[in-house]
Design an enzyme around this catalytic site. Structure first.
Site, PDB file in Angstrom:
ATOM      1  N   ASP A 171       2.812  37.426  80.327  1.00  0.00           N
ATOM      2  CA  ASP A 171       2.926  38.626  80.426  1.00  0.00           C
ATOM      3  C   ASP A 171       2.439  38.882  78.885  1.00  0.00           C
ATOM      4  O   ASP A 171       3.063  38.399  77.862  1.00  0.00           O
ATOM      5  CB  ASP A 171       3.892  39.532  80.587  1.00  0.00           C
ATOM      6  CG  ASP A 171       4.494  39.368  81.933  1.00  0.00           C
ATOM      7  OD1 ASP A 171       4.239  40.268  82.557  1.00  0.00           O
ATOM      8  OD2 ASP A 171       5.172  38.347  82.186  1.00  0.00           O
TER       9      ASP A 171
ATOM     10  N   ASP B 217       1.633  35.494  72.916  1.00  0.00           N
ATOM     11  CA  ASP B 217       1.250  36.649  72.490  1.00  0.00           C
ATOM     12  C   ASP B 217       2.235  37.369  71.376  1.00  0.00           C
ATOM     13  O   ASP B 217       1.836  38.157  70.530  1.00  0.00           O
ATOM     14  CB  ASP B 217       0.868  37.665  73.342  1.00  0.00           C
ATOM     15  CG  ASP B 217       2.023  38.215  74.139  1.00  0.00           C
ATOM     16  OD1 ASP B 217       2.302  39.424  73.721  1.00  0.00           O
ATOM     17  OD2 ASP B 217       2.718  37.448  74.845  1.00  0.00           O
TER      18      ASP B 217
ATOM     19  N   ASP C 146       1.921  31.274  78.001  1.00  0.00           N
ATOM     20  CA  ASP C 146       3.089  32.580  78.446  1.00  0.00           C
ATOM     21  C   ASP C 146       2.306  33.401  79.380  1.00  0.00           C
ATOM     22  O   ASP C 146       1.138  32.999  79.660  1.00  0.00           O
ATOM     23  CB  ASP C 146       3.338  33.278  77.237  1.00  0.00           C
ATOM     24  CG  ASP C 146       3.973  34.542  77.416  1.00  0.00           C
ATOM     25  OD1 ASP C 146       5.134  34.650  77.816  1.00  0.00           O
ATOM     26  OD2 ASP C 146       3.396  35.572  76.818  1.00  0.00           O
TER      27      ASP C 146
END
Length: 221
Positions: free
Chosen positions: A9, A166, A7
């Site tokens: 961001d 995240d 990922d």
């Protein structure tokens, strides 16, 4: 071939400051109240369109489609330039370099639109590490739909992969794609770790190469 897919961001970069600034510029231009940094962080994860929907709801604008399209376009005008306040998380470059030296193929799967994704990757020198990239507008589907993640996996030609993210969105995407996830705990996640739960968790990027090595050693055993 073994792959690691990331990922962007909240995982590789902390883009919340620039997202917050761009959002509040739009709101100020519209004569609307600004939102807090904490509110903005809570809106990140499902792409720019969802972020603007959540902002509109927060400031009492409702869900008018034409208004959403107009504000999204205004937001992208403010956001698409070189990142000024976005930063890499500590240890990211060293970890990617180590994974590259270890022979792993790497890809990216993000809900960020393609233009700012490419700008951010180039700005931070990350583009050299990712063989394949799926952005928020690469396919009709976005995470947590598994399609973007499986698209990157197929494009890499890998037979197995570990996803690194995240957030709750990343955990849901990995589960839907039947792919294990290593969750970076210092990103934008709001849910308790035990409620997700990831196959692996790490709080600093210097731990990731060993997690990746251990994971694929167990897979190959």
């Amino acid at each position: 071939m073994k792959a690691v897919i990331f990922d962007l961001d909240g995982t590789l970069i902390d883009s919340a400051p620039d997202l917050h600034i761009a959002t509040n510029r739009v709101l100020t231009e519209e004569g609307l109240p600004e939102i807090s940094f904490g509110q903005l962080r809570g809106f990140i994860g499902k792409g720019a369109g969802v972020l603007i929907s959540r902002v509109m709801e927060a400031v009492g604008l409702g869900d008018d489609a034409s208004e959403h399209a107009r504000l999204l376009a205004r937001f992208m005008q403010h956001y698409e330039g070189e990142p000024k306040n976005t930063v890499l998380y500590p240890g990211v470059i060293d970890a990617l370099a180590r994974l590259e030296a270890m022979g792993y193929t790497m890809g990216l799967c993000t809900n960020k639109p393609e233009a700012p994704t490419r700008i951010a990757l180039r700005h931070f020198g990350l583009d050299r590490y990712f063989v394949q990239v799926a952005s928020g507008d690469t396919l009709p589907q976005r995470k947590p739909d598994p399609a973007p993640l499986t698209h990157v996996l197929r494009a890499l030609g890998a037979d197995c992969a570990l996803y690194v993210g995240d957030s709750e969105v990343d955990a849901e995407t990995a589960q839907a794609a039947a792919m294990p996830i290593a969750l970076y705990t210092e990103g934008y996640r709001k849910t308790a770790l035990a409620e997700l739960p990831p196959a692996y968790a790490f709080d600093h990027w210097d731990r990731l190469p060993e997690i990746v090595h251990r994971h694929f050693a167990e897979v190959s055993a």
